[in-house]
Write a protein that holds these residues in place. Sequence first.
Motif, short mmCIF file in Angstrom:
data_model
loop_
_atom_site.label_atom_id
_atom_site.label_comp_id
_atom_site.label_asym_id
_atom_site.label_seq_id
_atom_site.Cartn_x
_atom_site.Cartn_y
_atom_site.Cartn_z
N UNK A 26 12.94 4.79 3.22
CA UNK A 26 13.19 4.48 4.38
C UNK A 26 11.46 3.97 4.43
N UNK A 27 11.20 3.15 3.32
CA UNK A 27 9.72 2.75 2.83
C UNK A 27 9.25 1.19 3.03
N UNK A 28 8.08 1.25 3.39
CA UNK A 28 7.71 -0.85 3.08
C UNK A 28 6.93 -0.45 1.61
N UNK A 29 6.85 -1.92 1.02
CA UNK A 29 6.46 -1.91 -0.13
C UNK A 29 5.14 -1.19 0.24
N UNK A 30 4.17 -1.10 1.03
CA UNK A 30 2.61 -1.09 1.28
C UNK A 30 2.18 -0.24 1.35
N UNK A 65 -7.74 -3.74 3.79
CA UNK A 65 -7.38 -4.63 5.14
C UNK A 65 -6.48 -3.10 5.94
N UNK A 66 -6.48 -2.86 6.82
CA UNK A 66 -5.54 -2.08 7.67
C UNK A 66 -5.20 -2.95 8.97
N UNK A 67 -3.67 -1.63 8.85
CA UNK A 67 -2.24 -2.55 10.47
C UNK A 67 -2.30 -1.38 10.78
N UNK A 68 -2.67 -1.18 12.00
CA UNK A 68 -2.01 0.08 12.28
C UNK A 68 -0.57 0.20 13.81
N UNK A 69 0.24 1.01 13.58
CA UNK A 69 1.53 0.93 14.00
C UNK A 69 0.48 2.20 14.66
N UNK A 86 -12.65 -0.35 15.74
CA UNK A 86 -12.49 -1.70 15.77
C UNK A 86 -12.24 -2.18 14.35
N UNK A 87 -11.54 -1.63 13.23
CA UNK A 87 -11.25 -1.58 11.77
C UNK A 87 -10.05 -2.37 11.37
N UNK A 88 -9.16 -2.36 12.21
CA UNK A 88 -7.53 -3.37 12.15
C UNK A 88 -7.68 -4.47 12.18
N UNK A 89 -7.02 -4.73 11.13
CA UNK A 89 -7.03 -6.06 11.32
C UNK A 89 -5.58 -6.85 12.19
N UNK A 144 0.70 -10.70 4.42
CA UNK A 144 0.20 -10.85 3.76
C UNK A 144 -1.51 -10.61 4.17
N UNK A 145 -1.95 -10.39 4.86
CA UNK A 145 -3.51 -10.27 5.42
C UNK A 145 -3.41 -8.56 5.83
#
Length: 351
Positions: A251-255, A273-277, A289-292, A322-323
């Motif tokens: 169930x894996x994303x590429x990232x 650059x981090x994204x948070x789920x 404040x570290x989330x893109x 992409x970011x």
Amino acid sequence: MLYIPRMETRVLEIDPLEDCRSIYKEAAAVLAEGGLVAIPTETVYGLGADAFNPEAVAQVFAVKERPSFDPLICHLSSAKALKDIADIPAELQELVNKLAKEFWPGPMTLVLPKKDCVPDIVTSGLPTVACRVTSHEAMRGVAKALGHPVAAPSANRFGHISPTSAGAVLKELGGAIPLVLDAGACSEGVESTILAPCLDEKGKPAVHILREGPVTREKLRGLCRVLKPKKNTADSEPAAPVAPGQLKSHYAPAKPLILHDPKEPFTPQEGVSYGLISYQGDSPLAEQDCWTEVMPLSPGSGRLSEAAVRLFAVMRAMDEREDIDVIIAEELPRVNIGAAMMDRLTRAAAR
Ligand code: TXA
Ligand code: MG
């Protein structure tokens, strides 16, 4: 490796308010000729083949790049068709009836001894077959029109995120299959619970949970005994059979995806650059404040069932950004459908 021709993938829309039997017939005709069709269920979209056509089933493995040791689920038009493919041991018949009455049509798969009519390629040579009656009319309608069960794994490339919309199927398999039935987003969002009915150490009917899903432990409580996944010793419960495809990484994303406690601070690395789920988007972690980007699974209400419906779509959306370099996912409560979500997230995080 079989040759997989590139082709145009047709999409036929299914309107739940209309009579769609002519579409199910059209899909069944593709299957009857040995072709593959992506078909919705209430959990995730399946990549269907005629379960009684071994060459068509071989195409499913080829198109998905799925290892041959990982067996497929057979989708039935109704619970009555179960006896056509499974030999239900007399001592388990009552339990199977009870589970079928309670959870079918629905997101439950039962692993039972197989009949000879089920080709070995469907079960990867196992003596058992995984059987499901989904609540989605499309899959049941196609199986009925075909007159055979539809063998269908999730309609993604092996190890990837399962598709919960026709758009996600097209991203995974567009150009590799002739037809997709589009019924919009799946209403459950995570794959079916897989149960193996068995006898416990006292010879009483019980189940092993081979994969957590929408039919949760909580829902099974009071209905039947759920055996712990223990190794077999002389005096212990019987060892759980395994679902061969449930690999550590799945169930894996590429990232890269990393699980994190929503109450603990996260230390970002410079230049990444981090994204948070996030479960609800308002945890102490989400406030950093570290989330893109912060993508909540259940904005506002914090309902696990809503989070489950959105889980794979949000994982995909993060993967496509992409970011964003790395995905951080909040750990979820391991209760009800949260247990299945944590199972999927843990496998998505494994490398
Ligand atoms: O919700 C679902 O279950 C979706 C929809 C399309 O039905 N299907 C799905 O299929 O998730 P798939 O192939 O991605 O996962 C099915 C799992 C695999 O891990 C496989 O190992 C297990 O079911 N399985 C199939 N037959 C089995 C058997 N005879 N014994 C044990 N595990 C089995
Ligand atoms: Mg799958």
